[in-house]
Design an enzyme around this catalytic site. Structure first.
Site, short mmCIF file in Angstrom:
data_model
loop_
_atom_site.label_atom_id
_atom_site.label_comp_id
_atom_site.label_asym_id
_atom_site.label_seq_id
_atom_site.Cartn_x
_atom_site.Cartn_y
_atom_site.Cartn_z
N ALA A 21 0.84 -1.20 0.00
CA ALA A 21 0.00 0.00 0.00
C ALA A 21 0.87 1.24 0.00
O ALA A 21 2.10 1.16 -0.10
CB ALA A 21 -0.92 0.00 1.21
N ASN A 22 0.26 2.41 0.11
CA ASN A 22 1.02 3.65 0.27
C ASN A 22 0.34 4.51 1.33
O ASN A 22 -0.73 4.15 1.82
CB ASN A 22 1.15 4.38 -1.07
CG ASN A 22 -0.21 4.76 -1.64
OD1 ASN A 22 -0.91 5.60 -1.09
ND2 ASN A 22 -0.59 4.12 -2.75
#
Ligand code: C5P
Length: 212
Positions: A21-22
């Site tokens: 993810a970020n």
């Protein structure tokens, strides 16, 4: 106008409990959706996983991965007049995803990745007639890169900002336009930035209608 807004990160799952993810919070996209609604537009918000409250009066579609976000956008794009792509779409996903939790010691030591499609680029190149707005986040001074994205993805304008924006309630950004203009937003709240972005999208649509 009918606004289609995307927000938040995407999660690219390796198994049911693990993902890549970020750090995107979704705040900018939600602020844009809320502002467009406040100005009387019809708004559909496609959101990756966030901790934000769903804005009132807005159709909300929750998605997880880049591929599911792409599918949700495809479903609605034809009915929309403007797409604001504020989501931080993951550039890659694991080549393999397991439906069962990968057991300790059983999984691979490295993760093979495959590229996700560039959703915004696909729409830009499809010559969809609506107003297209993108975001660009660069750690280095990225104006030249943002201009490249503006051109390659055939956007009306792009909001270039720095990593300090992530999770913050304020933003410093340079807005770059396809006709060469630029505009600077210096340390303003995301609500104020949203006001400007929605106005600019309205202007872009008006201009387009006049030149037809
Ligand atoms: O090329 P880059 O990822 O920096 O471009 C950012 C812009 O492109 C953002 O508006 C983002 O929402 C969009 N994007 C996309 N699909 C991807 C990656 C980015 O639509 N796979």
């Amino acid at each position: 106008m009918k606004f289609l807004v995307t927000a938040g990160p995407t999660h690219e799952h390796l198994d049911p409990v693990r993902f890549l993810a970020n750090a995107s919070s979704g705040k900018m996209g939600y602020a844009i959706a809320r502002e467009a609604r406040r100005r009387g537009h019809t708004v559909s918000l496609i959101s990756g996983p966030t901790h934000l409250r769903p804005p009132r009066g807005i159709r909300l579609t929750k998605v997880i991965s880049a591929m599911s976000m792409r599918q949700a956008i495809k479903k609605e794009i034809r009915r929309s007049h403007c797409l604001v792509m504020a989501a931080a779409v993951a550039d890659y996903r694991p080549a393999k995803s397991s439906s069962a939790k990968i057991r300790k010691g059983k999984g691979p030591r490295s993760i093979a990745l495959v590229p996700n499609p560039d959703i915004l680029g696909e729409i830009g190149r499809s010559r969809w007639p609506g107003v297209l707005v993108g975001f660009s986040l660069e750690t280095e001074t990225g104006e030249a890169r943002a201009r490249d994205k503006l051109r390659q993805k055939r956007l009306d304008f792009i909001v270039q900002n720095a990593p300090a924006t992530i999770g913050s309630d304020s933003i410093t950004a340079t807005i770059l336009f396809s006709d060469g203009r630029r505009e600077i937003l210096k340390q303003v709240s995301k609500a104020v930035a949203a006001r400007r972005i929605v106005r600019l999208a309205e202007d872009a649509r008006k201009e387009r209608q006049q030149t037809r």
